[in-house]
Structures are given as structure tokens and as C-alpha cells.
Design a protein around this motif. Structure first.
Motif: not given
Length: 167
Positions: A49-73
Motif C-alpha cells: 500500500k505504501k508503493g513498495n511492491a518491488k520490495l515485497v517481491a524481493d523480500f519473498l525471493t530473498d533478493k532484498a537488501l539485508p537492512a530492508a529484510r531485517a526491518l520487515l522481519l
């Protein structure tokens, strides 16, 4: 620094050790898995909803940056803590095995169904939210299978007390 690099390996190992036989643990597993799945979905929906659909896809495919992944976790963990209502070491232990397990199943389902490609191909918020809902339903079917047995989930009020075996 070494502890941070071991964390993803620990989560992966916990999910692998739990395996699909974990659904047999009953009502408590289903409640914990449902809470974890809903917590994950809330965080991912909020990001879409914030417009970060690419971040969500990257997180689910384990391609997100470590800082973004840690924040979501961290956000998922915080929501799950509130949902479960547990405290202390028990909460840490439950979250330490249920969250990685559900995330692992989510990734497996997404890869098998090709949902991640669809998520990347449809950049609109509405399509991304629809894909996340499809993913949630598919993961729930994988977490709580009914292998044609006709088994039904009883609510707390319908549970019969255990019978004593004859001596």
C-alpha cells in the motif's frame, strides 16, 4: 558481527527441522501458524500500500537488501508477539520456529506456483494485494492439509474431554 550472519541460517534450519509433520501438533500449531501468516500478510500488505511492491517481491525471493529484510522481519515479529500474547522466553521460542517455518512455506508455494513472477509483472497496488491474498490461501492449505480424510477442526467449545483407557 558473526551473530547477524548466522541468523538467516538459524531460521532456515529451524524451518527445515520442523517439517510438514508439524501440522499434526493440533490446534495450538494451527493458531500459531494462522497468527504468523496473518502477521506476515499485514506487514507485506502495508508495504504494498505504501508503493513498495518491488520490495515485497524481493523480500519473498530473498533478493532484498539485508537492512530492508531485517526491518520487515522485525515488524513481523513485533506483530506476532502482540497476536500471540506470550511473554519472555516462551514467546521468543515460539516466534523463533513458527515465523521462519511459515516464511519458508510461503517462499516454496510462491516459487512453485510462479506467483512471484506475477507479483513483479503487475505493479499496481490492487493486483499486488490480490496476489498476496492468493499466496496466503495457498500457504494456509499447505500448512494445514486435509489429505482427503474428511477431518474437521473443532472449536474450543466442541472439544470432547479425553477418554480414559480401560485398565
Amino acid at each position: 558481527m558473526k551473530k547477524l550472519t548466522l541468523l538467516p541460517q538459524l531460521f532456515r534450519t529451524a524451518g527445515q527441522l520442523t517439517g510438514m509433520a508439524a501440522w499434526q501438533t493440533g490446534r495450538l500449531f494451527r493458531k500459531a501458524a494462522a497468527s504468523a501468516l496473518e502477521s506476515i500478510q499485514e506487514v507485506l500488505r502495508a508495504e504494498v500500500k505504501k508503493g513498495n511492491a518491488k520490495l515485497v517481491a524481493d523480500f519473498l525471493t530473498d533478493k532484498a537488501l539485508p537492512a530492508a529484510r531485517a526491518l520487515l522481519l522485525e515488524r513481523m515479529t513485533a506483530r506476532l508477539l502482540v497476536r500471540l500474547g506470550l511473554r519472555g522466553a516462551l514467546a521468543s521460542n515460539v516466534i523463533g520456529w513458527i515465523l521462519p517455518f511459515v516464511l519458508e512455506q510461503m517462499v516454496k508455494v510462491g516459487q512453485r506456483t510462479g506467483l512471484f513472477d506475477k507479483l513483479r509483472a503487475n505493479p499496481t497496488v490492487q493486483d499486488s494485494l490480490l496476489r498476496l491474498e492468493e499466496l496466503k490461501e495457498a500457504v494456509w492449505k499447505r500448512l494445514v492439509p486435509d489429505h482427503g480424510t474428511g477431518a474437521q477442526v473443532l472449536e474450543d467449545d466442541d472439544v470432547e474431554p479425553p477418554r480414559q483407557l480401560p485398565v
